[in-house]
Motif scaffolding. Sequence first.
Motif, PDB file in Angstrom:
ATOM      1  N   SER A  27       0.828  -1.203   0.000  1.00 49.60           N
ATOM      2  CA  SER A  27       0.000   0.000   0.000  1.00 49.60           C
ATOM      3  C   SER A  27       0.866   1.259   0.000  1.00 49.60           C
ATOM      4  N   ALA A  28       1.913   1.257   0.818  1.00 47.04           N
ATOM      5  CA  ALA A  28       2.814   2.415   0.864  1.00 47.04           C
ATOM      6  C   ALA A  28       3.509   2.619  -0.476  1.00 47.04           C
ATOM      7  N   ALA A  29       3.906   1.524  -1.133  1.00 44.51           N
ATOM      8  CA  ALA A  29       4.581   1.637  -2.429  1.00 44.51           C
ATOM      9  C   ALA A  29       3.674   2.303  -3.457  1.00 44.51           C
ATOM     10  N   LEU A  30       2.392   1.953  -3.449  1.00 47.16           N
ATOM     11  CA  LEU A  30       1.451   2.604  -4.357  1.00 47.16           C
ATOM     12  C   LEU A  30       1.295   4.087  -4.007  1.00 47.16           C
ATOM     13  N   ALA A  31       1.236   4.387  -2.709  1.00 47.26           N
ATOM     14  CA  ALA A  31       1.083   5.777  -2.288  1.00 47.26           C
ATOM     15  C   ALA A  31       2.310   6.605  -2.651  1.00 47.26           C
ATOM     16  N   TRP A  32       3.505   5.998  -2.580  1.00 50.65           N
ATOM     17  CA  TRP A  32       4.731   6.731  -2.898  1.00 50.65           C
ATOM     18  C   TRP A  32       4.845   7.085  -4.374  1.00 50.65           C
ATOM     19  N   ARG A  33       4.042   6.497  -5.221  1.00 46.17           N
ATOM     20  CA  ARG A  33       4.044   6.896  -6.634  1.00 46.17           C
ATOM     21  C   ARG A  33       3.502   8.305  -6.803  1.00 46.17           C
ATOM     22  N   ASP A  34       2.705   8.752  -5.848  1.00 46.27           N
ATOM     23  CA  ASP A  34       2.119  10.095  -5.908  1.00 46.27           C
ATOM     24  C   ASP A  34       2.697  11.035  -4.860  1.00 46.27           C
ATOM     25  N   GLU A  35       3.481  10.497  -3.962  1.00 46.75           N
ATOM     26  CA  GLU A  35       4.082  11.277  -2.885  1.00 46.75           C
ATOM     27  C   GLU A  35       5.590  11.058  -2.876  1.00 46.75           C
ATOM     28  N   PRO A  36       6.378  12.049  -2.418  1.00 45.49           N
ATOM     29  CA  PRO A  36       7.826  11.821  -2.320  1.00 45.49           C
ATOM     30  C   PRO A  36       8.143  10.758  -1.281  1.00 45.49           C
ATOM     31  N   PHE A  37       9.109   9.901  -1.600  1.00 44.87           N
ATOM     32  CA  PHE A  37       9.528   8.878  -0.643  1.00 44.87           C
ATOM     33  C   PHE A  37      10.242   9.538   0.528  1.00 44.87           C
ATOM     34  N   ARG A  38       9.855   9.136   1.738  1.00 43.53           N
ATOM     35  CA  ARG A  38      10.497   9.648   2.947  1.00 43.53           C
ATOM     36  C   ARG A  38      10.919   8.466   3.799  1.00 43.53           C
ATOM     37  N   TRP A  39      12.162   8.487   4.255  1.00 44.95           N
ATOM     38  CA  TRP A  39      12.645   7.411   5.100  1.00 44.95           C
ATOM     39  C   TRP A  39      11.867   7.342   6.405  1.00 44.95           C
ATOM     40  N   GLU A  40      11.411   8.515   6.887  1.00 38.17           N
ATOM     41  CA  GLU A  40      10.637   8.512   8.135  1.00 38.17           C
ATOM     42  C   GLU A  40       9.352   7.691   7.981  1.00 38.17           C
ATOM     43  N   ASP A  41       8.752   7.774   6.784  1.00 37.79           N
ATOM     44  CA  ASP A  41       7.539   6.999   6.538  1.00 37.79           C
ATOM     45  C   ASP A  41       7.831   5.502   6.589  1.00 37.79           C
ATOM     46  N   LEU A  42       8.887   5.082   5.915  1.00 35.85           N
ATOM     47  CA  LEU A  42       9.222   3.656   5.881  1.00 35.85           C
ATOM     48  C   LEU A  42       9.536   3.128   7.282  1.00 35.85           C
ATOM     49  N   VAL A  43      10.378   3.857   8.015  1.00 37.06           N
ATOM     50  CA  VAL A  43      10.735   3.423   9.370  1.00 37.06           C
ATOM     51  C   VAL A  43       9.498   3.408  10.263  1.00 37.06           C
ATOM     52  N   GLY A  44       8.667   4.424  10.130  1.00 36.74           N
ATOM     53  CA  GLY A  44       7.455   4.493  10.952  1.00 36.74           C
ATOM     54  C   GLY A  44       6.507   3.344  10.673  1.00 36.74           C
ATOM     55  N   ILE A  45       6.317   3.009   9.393  1.00 41.39           N
ATOM     56  CA  ILE A  45       5.433   1.897   9.042  1.00 41.39           C
ATOM     57  C   ILE A  45       5.963   0.583   9.584  1.00 41.39           C
ATOM     58  N   LEU A  46       7.264   0.352   9.428  1.00 41.96           N
ATOM     59  CA  LEU A  46       7.864  -0.888   9.930  1.00 41.96           C
ATOM     60  C   LEU A  46       7.709  -0.998  11.440  1.00 41.96           C
ATOM     61  N   LEU A  47       8.011   0.085  12.152  1.00 39.45           N
ATOM     62  CA  LEU A  47       7.911   0.057  13.614  1.00 39.45           C
ATOM     63  C   LEU A  47       6.468  -0.129  14.071  1.00 39.45           C
ATOM     64  N   CYS A  48       5.551   0.594  13.454  1.00 40.10           N
ATOM     65  CA  CYS A  48       4.145   0.478  13.842  1.00 40.10           C
ATOM     66  C   CYS A  48       3.622  -0.939  13.622  1.00 40.10           C
ATOM     67  N   MET A  49       3.978  -1.531  12.479  1.00 39.81           N
ATOM     68  CA  MET A  49       3.520  -2.889  12.188  1.00 39.81           C
ATOM     69  C   MET A  49       4.059  -3.871  13.221  1.00 39.81           C
ATOM     70  N   ALA A 102       4.174   5.511  20.242  1.00 40.27           N
ATOM     71  CA  ALA A 102       5.341   6.382  20.051  1.00 40.27           C
ATOM     72  C   ALA A 102       5.782   6.396  18.591  1.00 40.27           C
ATOM     73  N   SER A 103       5.681   5.259  17.907  1.00 45.61           N
ATOM     74  CA  SER A 103       6.115   5.188  16.519  1.00 45.61           C
ATOM     75  C   SER A 103       5.244   6.030  15.603  1.00 45.61           C
ATOM     76  N   THR A 104       3.955   6.157  15.929  1.00 42.73           N
ATOM     77  CA  THR A 104       3.080   6.981  15.087  1.00 42.73           C
ATOM     78  C   THR A 104       3.458   8.457  15.154  1.00 42.73           C
ATOM     79  N   TRP A 105       4.188   8.838  16.181  1.00 50.71           N
ATOM     80  CA  TRP A 105       4.614  10.230  16.335  1.00 50.71           C
ATOM     81  C   TRP A 105       5.628  10.613  15.263  1.00 50.71           C
ATOM     82  N   LEU A 106       6.341   9.633  14.716  1.00 54.89           N
ATOM     83  CA  LEU A 106       7.334   9.917  13.673  1.00 54.89           C
ATOM     84  C   LEU A 106       6.711  10.633  12.480  1.00 54.89           C
ATOM     85  N   PHE A 107       5.465  10.281  12.169  1.00 54.47           N
ATOM     86  CA  PHE A 107       4.823  10.888  11.007  1.00 54.47           C
ATOM     87  C   PHE A 107       4.475  12.356  11.255  1.00 54.47           C
TER      88      PHE A 107
END
Length: 293
Positions: A27-49, A102-107
């Motif tokens: 889902s994030a990969a599809l969203a990144w096609r329309d949004e700039p890739f941010r490392w904070e997003d990737l790390v946040g998603i991994l931690l939250c999951m 706490a991980s959701t705060w990264l976003f």
Amino acid sequence: MLRRTRLLLELVRFSHTVFALPFALLSAALAWRDEPFRWEDLVGILLCMVFARTAAMAFNRLTDRHIDALNPRTAGRHLPAGTLSVTTVVAFTLFAAAGFVASTWLFDLRTPPNPWPLYLSGPVLLYVLGYSLTKRFTSLAHFWLGGALMLAPVAAWIAVKGPTEMLPPVLLGGAVFFWVSGFDILYACQDAEFDAKAGLHSVPARFGVPTSLRLAAACHAVMFVLLVGLGFASPHLGSVYFAGLCPIGALLVYEHRIVRPDDLSRVNRAFFQVNGVISLGLLVLVLVQLAVK
């Protein structure tokens, strides 16, 4: 400390994070096609999951420890067997729950900030934890679990883009909902007799194994239809994606061919191996499609 860490990871079956995580990344990969890739997003998603699933699994082991002790299939789990104490698992659950919030705060710290994950963290956590109690009052517990894992792709999309253009993640989330509900019904067939005797609610305990297997197959058929719908709803998916759905469909058929009402010996192969291949396969399929399009 190392031994206790290993036992805690075994308790929550950490390796089975593979079931939901690929859908969040897809889902994030599809969203990144329309949004700039941010490392904070990737790390946040991994931690939250990781933290959300860990909290949910640990809480499940806590709430079910007395039931697990009565079931021959689950009596060897860590809490009934005494290899981990209740105090340790409670502390581990609280740690994982706090880590998720706490991980959701990264976003909210990124540029531009996205406060939605933090706002939604409480309701999401309560819903995910709530699954562990559902078998005590409803046979729809499998669908509650499906809803919990459905949140993975929907939440990942919101974490990257915010709550906009929601049709692709909703279709993907719906596919996850029926996929998880179906394979959880299939898995619960092993405990149909025990659940009925113990007064626990499940589809197999209520309707029997043959009907439950048919219902699980119907759920997976709906999942496949929703995956096809996702291909039409997302402008970033095309011929590679549609071609790749053929082996995914074949795996779903295989999963149901190897489990029969009179032979549940291969449920674990269907549950752990086939479904792991399906989730990772879909992620790889979408990444390949995005790379060539």
